[in-house]
Design a protein around this motif. Structure first.
Motif, PDB file in Angstrom:
ATOM      1  N   PHE A   1     -18.754  -4.570  13.418  1.00  0.00           N
ATOM      2  CA  PHE A   1     -17.639  -3.877  14.067  1.00  0.00           C
ATOM      3  C   PHE A   1     -16.458  -3.692  13.116  1.00  0.00           C
ATOM      4  CE2 PHE A   1     -13.665  -4.112  16.537  1.00  0.00           C
ATOM      5  CZ  PHE A   1     -13.812  -2.980  17.319  1.00  0.00           C
ATOM      6  N   SER A   2     -16.035  -4.753  12.444  1.00  0.00           N
ATOM      7  CA  SER A   2     -14.842  -4.672  11.599  1.00  0.00           C
ATOM      8  C   SER A   2     -15.152  -4.356  10.142  1.00  0.00           C
ATOM      9  CB  SER A   2     -14.072  -5.996  11.665  1.00  0.00           C
ATOM     10  OG  SER A   2     -14.852  -7.057  11.137  1.00  0.00           O
ATOM     11  N   ARG A   3     -16.431  -4.431   9.746  1.00  0.00           N
ATOM     12  CA  ARG A   3     -16.870  -4.212   8.355  1.00  0.00           C
ATOM     13  C   ARG A   3     -16.294  -5.272   7.402  1.00  0.00           C
ATOM     14  NH1 ARG A   3     -18.925  -0.704  11.305  1.00  0.00           N
ATOM     15  NH2 ARG A   3     -19.636   1.346  10.557  1.00  0.00           N
TER      16      ARG A   3
ATOM     17  N   GLN B   1     -13.916 -16.079  -8.194  1.00  0.00           N
ATOM     18  CA  GLN B   1     -13.456 -14.704  -8.361  1.00  0.00           C
ATOM     19  C   GLN B   1     -13.868 -13.826  -7.183  1.00  0.00           C
ATOM     20  OE1 GLN B   1     -13.802 -12.788 -12.218  1.00  0.00           O
ATOM     21  NE2 GLN B   1     -14.300 -14.742 -13.214  1.00  0.00           N
ATOM     22  N   LEU B   2     -15.086 -14.048  -6.677  1.00  0.00           N
ATOM     23  CA  LEU B   2     -15.577 -13.239  -5.564  1.00  0.00           C
ATOM     24  C   LEU B   2     -14.753 -13.484  -4.302  1.00  0.00           C
ATOM     25  CD1 LEU B   2     -17.658 -11.314  -4.345  1.00  0.00           C
ATOM     26  CD2 LEU B   2     -19.166 -13.279  -3.984  1.00  0.00           C
ATOM     27  N   ALA B   3     -14.476 -14.743  -3.990  1.00  0.00           N
ATOM     28  CA  ALA B   3     -13.700 -15.048  -2.788  1.00  0.00           C
ATOM     29  C   ALA B   3     -12.298 -14.447  -2.868  1.00  0.00           C
ATOM     30  CB  ALA B   3     -13.627 -16.560  -2.596  1.00  0.00           C
ATOM     31  N   HIS B   4     -11.664 -14.517  -4.045  1.00  0.00           N
ATOM     32  CA  HIS B   4     -10.320 -13.939  -4.203  1.00  0.00           C
ATOM     33  C   HIS B   4     -10.364 -12.425  -4.071  1.00  0.00           C
ATOM     34  CE1 HIS B   4      -6.880 -12.360  -6.549  1.00  0.00           C
ATOM     35  NE2 HIS B   4      -6.230 -13.354  -5.945  1.00  0.00           N
ATOM     36  N   TRP B   5     -11.376 -11.790  -4.644  1.00  0.00           N
ATOM     37  CA  TRP B   5     -11.481 -10.329  -4.577  1.00  0.00           C
ATOM     38  C   TRP B   5     -11.732  -9.864  -3.146  1.00  0.00           C
ATOM     39  CZ3 TRP B   5     -15.682  -7.001  -3.505  1.00  0.00           C
ATOM     40  CH2 TRP B   5     -15.483  -5.647  -3.837  1.00  0.00           C
ATOM     41  N   LEU B   6     -12.573 -10.600  -2.401  1.00  0.00           N
ATOM     42  CA  LEU B   6     -12.848 -10.215  -1.015  1.00  0.00           C
ATOM     43  C   LEU B   6     -11.589 -10.317  -0.160  1.00  0.00           C
ATOM     44  CD1 LEU B   6     -16.314 -11.929  -0.403  1.00  0.00           C
ATOM     45  CD2 LEU B   6     -15.877  -9.496  -0.652  1.00  0.00           C
ATOM     46  N   SER B   7     -10.839 -11.396  -0.333  1.00  0.00           N
ATOM     47  CA  SER B   7      -9.667 -11.612   0.520  1.00  0.00           C
ATOM     48  C   SER B   7      -8.488 -10.727   0.144  1.00  0.00           C
ATOM     49  CB  SER B   7      -9.246 -13.089   0.457  1.00  0.00           C
ATOM     50  OG  SER B   7      -8.902 -13.451  -0.875  1.00  0.00           O
ATOM     51  N   SER B   8      -8.390 -10.338  -1.124  1.00  0.00           N
ATOM     52  CA  SER B   8      -7.230  -9.562  -1.557  1.00  0.00           C
ATOM     53  C   SER B   8      -7.509  -8.075  -1.730  1.00  0.00           C
ATOM     54  CB  SER B   8      -6.698 -10.120  -2.887  1.00  0.00           C
ATOM     55  OG  SER B   8      -7.691 -10.007  -3.901  1.00  0.00           O
ATOM     56  N   LYS B   9      -8.768  -7.706  -1.905  1.00  0.00           N
ATOM     57  CA  LYS B   9      -9.079  -6.309  -2.209  1.00  0.00           C
ATOM     58  C   LYS B   9     -10.068  -5.705  -1.216  1.00  0.00           C
ATOM     59  CE  LYS B   9      -9.523  -2.517  -4.750  1.00  0.00           C
ATOM     60  NZ  LYS B   9      -8.416  -1.543  -4.911  1.00  0.00           N
TER      61      LYS B   9
ATOM     62  N   THR C   1      -9.392   0.739   3.028  1.00  0.00           N
ATOM     63  CA  THR C   1      -9.573   1.577   4.209  1.00  0.00           C
ATOM     64  C   THR C   1     -11.009   2.069   4.260  1.00  0.00           C
ATOM     65  OG1 THR C   1      -7.260   2.294   4.193  1.00  0.00           O
ATOM     66  CG2 THR C   1      -8.835   3.664   5.404  1.00  0.00           C
ATOM     67  N   VAL C   2     -11.716   1.741   5.331  1.00  0.00           N
ATOM     68  CA  VAL C   2     -13.097   2.177   5.520  1.00  0.00           C
ATOM     69  C   VAL C   2     -13.072   3.552   6.173  1.00  0.00           C
ATOM     70  CG1 VAL C   2     -15.325   1.628   6.573  1.00  0.00           C
ATOM     71  CG2 VAL C   2     -13.861  -0.211   5.723  1.00  0.00           C
ATOM     72  N   ARG C   3     -13.672   4.529   5.516  1.00  0.00           N
ATOM     73  CA  ARG C   3     -13.576   5.912   5.985  1.00  0.00           C
ATOM     74  C   ARG C   3     -14.161   6.090   7.376  1.00  0.00           C
ATOM     75  NH1 ARG C   3     -16.346  10.263   2.221  1.00  0.00           N
ATOM     76  NH2 ARG C   3     -18.118   8.955   2.796  1.00  0.00           N
ATOM     77  N   SER C   4     -15.306   5.425   7.656  1.00  0.00           N
ATOM     78  CA  SER C   4     -15.933   5.592   8.973  1.00  0.00           C
ATOM     79  C   SER C   4     -15.101   4.976  10.087  1.00  0.00           C
ATOM     80  CB  SER C   4     -17.325   4.971   8.969  1.00  0.00           C
ATOM     81  OG  SER C   4     -17.254   3.588   8.669  1.00  0.00           O
ATOM     82  N   LEU C   5     -14.251   3.982   9.749  1.00  0.00           N
ATOM     83  CA  LEU C   5     -13.405   3.349  10.764  1.00  0.00           C
ATOM     84  C   LEU C   5     -12.020   3.977  10.835  1.00  0.00           C
ATOM     85  CD1 LEU C   5     -14.193  -0.424  10.097  1.00  0.00           C
ATOM     86  CD2 LEU C   5     -15.235   1.082  11.799  1.00  0.00           C
ATOM     87  N   GLY C   6     -11.557   4.502   9.698  1.00  0.00           N
ATOM     88  CA  GLY C   6     -10.207   5.034   9.651  1.00  0.00           C
ATOM     89  C   GLY C   6      -9.142   3.966   9.564  1.00  0.00           C
ATOM     90  N   CYS C   7      -9.547   2.724   9.261  1.00  0.00           N
ATOM     91  CA  CYS C   7      -8.599   1.631   9.131  1.00  0.00           C
ATOM     92  C   CYS C   7      -9.199   0.568   8.224  1.00  0.00           C
ATOM     93  CB  CYS C   7      -8.231   1.043  10.498  1.00  0.00           C
ATOM     94  SG  CYS C   7      -9.656   0.380  11.389  1.00  0.00           S
ATOM     95  N   LYS C   8      -8.535  -0.563   8.086  1.00  0.00           N
ATOM     96  CA  LYS C   8      -8.977  -1.641   7.207  1.00  0.00           C
ATOM     97  C   LYS C   8      -9.696  -2.715   8.002  1.00  0.00           C
ATOM     98  CE  LYS C   8      -4.848  -0.855   4.387  1.00  0.00           C
ATOM     99  NZ  LYS C   8      -3.597  -1.456   3.849  1.00  0.00           N
ATOM    100  N   PRO C   9     -10.651  -3.413   7.366  1.00  0.00           N
ATOM    101  CA  PRO C   9     -11.323  -4.514   8.075  1.00  0.00           C
ATOM    102  C   PRO C   9     -10.365  -5.573   8.596  1.00  0.00           C
ATOM    103  CG  PRO C   9     -12.564  -3.912   6.113  1.00  0.00           C
ATOM    104  CD  PRO C   9     -11.290  -3.134   6.060  1.00  0.00           C
ATOM    105  N   VAL C  10      -9.288  -5.860   7.859  1.00  0.00           N
ATOM    106  CA  VAL C  10      -8.348  -6.886   8.318  1.00  0.00           C
ATOM    107  C   VAL C  10      -7.629  -6.460   9.599  1.00  0.00           C
ATOM    108  CG1 VAL C  10      -7.996  -7.893   6.044  1.00  0.00           C
ATOM    109  CG2 VAL C  10      -6.579  -5.961   6.757  1.00  0.00           C
ATOM    110  N   ASP C  11      -7.609  -5.159   9.882  1.00  0.00           N
ATOM    111  CA  ASP C  11      -6.966  -4.691  11.099  1.00  0.00           C
ATOM    112  C   ASP C  11      -7.829  -4.924  12.338  1.00  0.00           C
ATOM    113  OD1 ASP C  11      -4.905  -3.803   9.489  1.00  0.00           O
ATOM    114  OD2 ASP C  11      -5.725  -1.768   9.304  1.00  0.00           O
TER     115      ASP C  11
END
Length: 416
Positions: free
Chosen positions: A149-151, A254-262, A267-277
């Motif tokens: 749902f949130s990607r 490095q992976l955990a930091h990149w996932l949480s910060s980047k 913005t996911v195009r199919s959702l029109g918003c960000k996963p954190v939203d």
């Protein structure tokens, strides 16, 4: 023949601007008859190629017969069977045009992802060599989990793709990154999870503790977990380039930091918003984490040999030699190897990612030397020889036996 652009220009000049046909012919450098036909025509000009004899057209009946019997036959094999000597590109185009009439269609429906319903899981093998220690390099698997749902993307590198490591990896991501339990975990036919309708050992107990469900997709159905497949590609094209890693721990950091910060802030195009939203809405519909963590990781019960080492995942780990000859419990998770003797920890090591290694605790070596010296130099006996003899009368007294045969002195009156 006049082009479509000239035809449109002629009609605009004559019908809209009132320019004469003679003037239009002079300006454009075309014949007046052509201008007249363009003005009279209400359809754009179209070039029709004259029908000419074609070897492909003559071959089409045989091609259809072959595709009817073997609808998935490659175009190269078709050319061999039909002895086609012309252009292979023409044959490929013809085969591609005719094949849908004979091969069954496999439509893929659009999937609706409800909040909290599913998280897609997959293994990604990064195309980089990471130092594993002891001069060894490898590409360990990365467990990737994406909430439908949130990607939201969660990922961690694992030492192996065995069942114990997969279950430990899923629990680690649910506990530290997703913070909730989705109602369904979508997997392909990964051997560490199970095959067909049979789960690997420990999987049923794991999902029972989480009160969730693992769904394994049928073979040749990658579209059903396309979200995690695209996440794997995103990791490979956006996370890896330009990075170097000194160890698996460095990779995971490095992976955990990149996932949480980047990654989860894009913005996911199919959702029109960000996963954190959307993640909070996703978590609210998921199941809560169980109050008691499931029992995970490698475990076994073995008798500690004289060399006081136990083997875990191809490596040997030392144990306190006081347990030699006794049964010890060996357990290992993603980070540690622990050995217990009667619920007492007798060994604790960091788990090694390389293989064929011997991991030794210096304290165990010192204890082994102390025990070996005591075995080779037994203490001298301190008791004297006289201490080893016991008076036999002690046994008579213990059992109440009297062996005295003498007659006591009595008077004549007592005898009478």
């Amino acid at each position: 023949m006049i082009t479509v652009e000239d035809w449109a220009l002629v009609r605009r000049l004559h019908l809209s601007e009132g320019v004469s046909q003679r003037e239009i012919a002079r300006q454009l450098g075309i014949a007046r008859d052509t201008v007249a036909r363009a003005i009279a025509s209400d359809k754009p000009p179209k070039y029709d190629r004259p029908d000419r004899p074609s070897g492909m057209r003559d071959l089409e009946p045989r091609l259809r017969q072959l595709l009817a019997e073997y609808p998935k036959m490659p175009a190269t094999v078709v050319a061999e069977r039909l002895k086609w000597t012309g252009s292979i590109s023409w044959l490929r185009e013809t085969v591609a045009r005719l094949r849908p009439e004979y091969a069954p269609a496999d439509p893929a429906d659009r999937l609706l992802h409800c909040a909290g319903d599913q998280t897609q899981c997959d293994l990604w093998f990064p195309p980089v060599k990471i130092p594993l220690g002891a001069g060894q390099f490898g590409s360990p698997p990365v467990l990737v989990m994406v909430a439908g749902f949130s990607r939201t993307i969660c990922a961690v590198m694992l030492p192996s793709r065995t069942t114990t490591d997969l279950l430990a990896g899923m629990w680690h991501l649910l506990l530290t990154q997703l913070l909730a339990v989705p109602r369904r975990l979508i997997w392909d036919n990964e051997a560490g999870i199970g095959r067909g309708n049979h789960f690997a050992a420990g999987v049923s107990a794991f999902v029972g503790m989480l009160a969730t469900k693992i769904v394994q997709l049928k073979p040749f159905d990658p579209e059903s977990k396309g979200i995690v497949e695209r996440a794997n590609q995103y990791l490979e094209t956006s996370f890896l380039p330009g990075r170097t890693f000194s160890s698996p721990e460095d990779f995971n950091g490095q992976l955990a930091h990149w996932l949480s910060s980047k990654a989860n802030h894009r913005t996911v195009r199919s959702l029109g918003c960000k996963p954190v939203d959307l993640i909070e809405q996703d978590r609210a519909a998921m199941l809560p984490l169980p109050p008691v963590a499931p029992v995970l990781g490698f475990s076994s019960r073995v008798r500690l040999p004289r060399d006081y080492y136990v083997r875990v995942a191809g490596n040997d780990y030392s144990v306190d030699p006081t347990g030699i000859g006794r049964m010890v419990d060996v357990s290992a998770d993603l980070a540690q190897v622990i050995v217990k003797l009667d619920d007492k920890i007798v060994a604790c090591h960091l788990r090694v990612w390389s293989t064929a290694q011997t991991i030794t605790d210096p304290a165990h070596v010192t204890q082994a030397a102390r025990l070996r010296h005591a075995f080779q130099h037994p203490a001298a006996a301190t008791a004297t020889e006289s201490d080893l003899h016991r008076d036999l009368a002690d046994y008579d007294t213990a059992f109440g036996v009297d062996f005295d045969t003498t007659i006591p002195n009595v008077s004549d009156e007592e005898v009478a």
